[in-house]
Design an enzyme around this catalytic site. Structure first.
Site, mmCIF file in Angstrom:
data_model
loop_
_atom_site.group_PDB
_atom_site.id
_atom_site.type_symbol
_atom_site.label_atom_id
_atom_site.label_comp_id
_atom_site.label_asym_id
_atom_site.label_seq_id
_atom_site.Cartn_x
_atom_site.Cartn_y
_atom_site.Cartn_z
ATOM 1 N N ASP A 1 -5.070 -5.499 -8.039
ATOM 2 C CA ASP A 1 -5.184 -4.821 -6.753
ATOM 3 C C ASP A 1 -5.258 -3.325 -7.055
ATOM 4 O O ASP A 1 -5.075 -2.885 -8.197
ATOM 5 C CB ASP A 1 -3.990 -5.171 -5.852
ATOM 6 C CG ASP A 1 -4.337 -5.046 -4.368
ATOM 7 O OD1 ASP A 1 -5.388 -4.463 -4.042
ATOM 8 O OD2 ASP A 1 -3.551 -5.532 -3.529
ATOM 9 N N HIS B 1 0.829 -1.202 0.000
ATOM 10 C CA HIS B 1 0.000 0.000 0.000
ATOM 11 C C HIS B 1 0.867 1.257 0.000
ATOM 12 O O HIS B 1 0.496 2.282 -0.573
ATOM 13 C CB HIS B 1 -0.916 0.034 1.234
ATOM 14 C CG HIS B 1 -2.010 -0.974 1.209
ATOM 15 N ND1 HIS B 1 -1.847 -2.262 1.667
ATOM 16 C CD2 HIS B 1 -3.300 -0.882 0.781
ATOM 17 C CE1 HIS B 1 -2.979 -2.922 1.521
ATOM 18 N NE2 HIS B 1 -3.872 -2.118 0.980
#
Length: 346
Positions: free
Chosen positions: A258, A186
């Site tokens: 993702d 992330h």
């Protein structure tokens, strides 16, 4: 943006800001490049508002896919009015004490999670996590069933059977495994130097076993670069997604990218380059979240032809569900599972 409903849907999965659709959201969801919506906690304050939101999304176009991350533990977006679910590691701990009971409870939790979000009109939870937790990666940790590939595979298969019993397909993530890197994709660009043979004998075991058993409707690749295998992160790698996942391992379901807004997806060329690279690598659906400016930047450059492909349309139909209406027996079953969960602290 035109508000005319397109005949076919594109690959982009976007987010919205609030529990209700605004005019800008409605225009965005009518764009032919948009194939669905991912919901976050800000969109799901309670069951009734979530159900109303899902109805308003489907009123724009019933083809729009509605997805959510409802894994349990720290990754559970819808909380009020549904069961507070434990992290999957609870099942791994139970397996060490009583394997058969753990498999039963894995099925129950898969059923419970899927039935509760189906009941509000959500098509799909992007679950389960198939990564192995060896205490290295804070992004995974107790989201994983187990550090053991065999135990994780058994528990995941039971969990998926529970999901399937409500009509929901499973999305295995994060292919080929995120648990053995220390950095969180992330906020960073993780690198893993291991060989393919090493990965196939550890992290890939749950994915390969469940693909062989045709238990996965979808797979989500990790934003990790395996430096001895390919120079590109997995979600941008034709070698990983075509040569290995499709051709060698025989996966025929959907591939979700993702989130392309993650730091691990940062490649030269900006967001348009990220979207195109993911499509070129073989992703069917592209998540782009929490960055409306980026969505607006890429939306007109995404090819819509993917959604009109017959095989792609069939895959989408497999993931879209009819609204689930719980029976009295289901309500009793939910109560029994909730009673069992009350003995845990999480």
């Amino acid at each position: 943006m035109s508000t005319e409903v397109p005949a076919h849907r594109g690959p982009l999965i976007v987010d919205i800001s609030n529990p209700e659709l605004e005019c800008e959201d409605k225009a965005l969801l009518s764009h032919p490049a948009v194939g669905g919506v991912i919901l976050f906690a800000r969109n799901t304050p309670d069951v009734e508002q979530t159900k109303a939101l899902c109805e308003s999304i489907k009123a724009i176009d019933s083809q729009l896919l509605i997805v959510i991350d409802q894994e349990g533990g720290r990754v559970q977006r819808l909380l009020n009015g549904v069961t507070r679910l434990p992290p999957l590691a609870v099942l791994g701990s139970l397996y060490a004490e009583d394997p058969q009971l753990a498999l039963v409870k894995a099925y129950d939790l898969g059923w419970l999670m899927a039935s509760e979000i189906h009941s509000v009109g959500i098509d799909l939870s992007l679950a389960p996590v198939l990564d192995l937790d060896d205490s290295r990666c804070p992004a995974i940790s107790n989201r994983s069933f187990s550090p053991s590939p065999q135990i994780a595979t058994e528990l995941a298969h039971s969990y998926i059977k529970g999901m399937n019993s409500t009509g929901m397909g499973a999305t295995g993530k994060h292919f080929p495994g995120h648990g053995q890197v220390t950095l969180d994709s992330h906020v960073a660009k993780p690198l893993d130097p291991r060989s393919l043979s090493d990965i196939e004998h550890t992290d890939l075991i749950p994915f390969l076993s469940l693909i062989e058993q045709q238990a996965l409707a979808a797979v989500m690749p990790a934003h990790i670069t395996f430096t001895s295998i390919d120079k590109y992160p997995v979600g941008f790698s034709r070698h990983w997604l075509q040569t290995l996942l499709r051709d060698k391992y025989g996966f025929s379901g959907l591939i979700f990218s993702d989130d392309l807004n993650m730091d691990g997806a940062d490649i030269p060329g900006g967001y348009r380059a990220r979207a195109q690279a993911a499509l070129d690598a073989g992703c069917d659906l592209l998540l782009l979240c929490n960055n409306r400016r980026a969505v607006n930047d890429v939306i007109d450059g995404i090819p819509h032809r993917l959604a009109s492909d017959e095989a792609h349309s069939r895959k989408l139909q497999l993931l879209q569900s009819e609204t689930y209406v719980p029976s009295d027996q289901d309500k009793l079953r939910r109560s029994e599972i909730s009673s069992w969960l009350s003995s845990f602290e999480f």
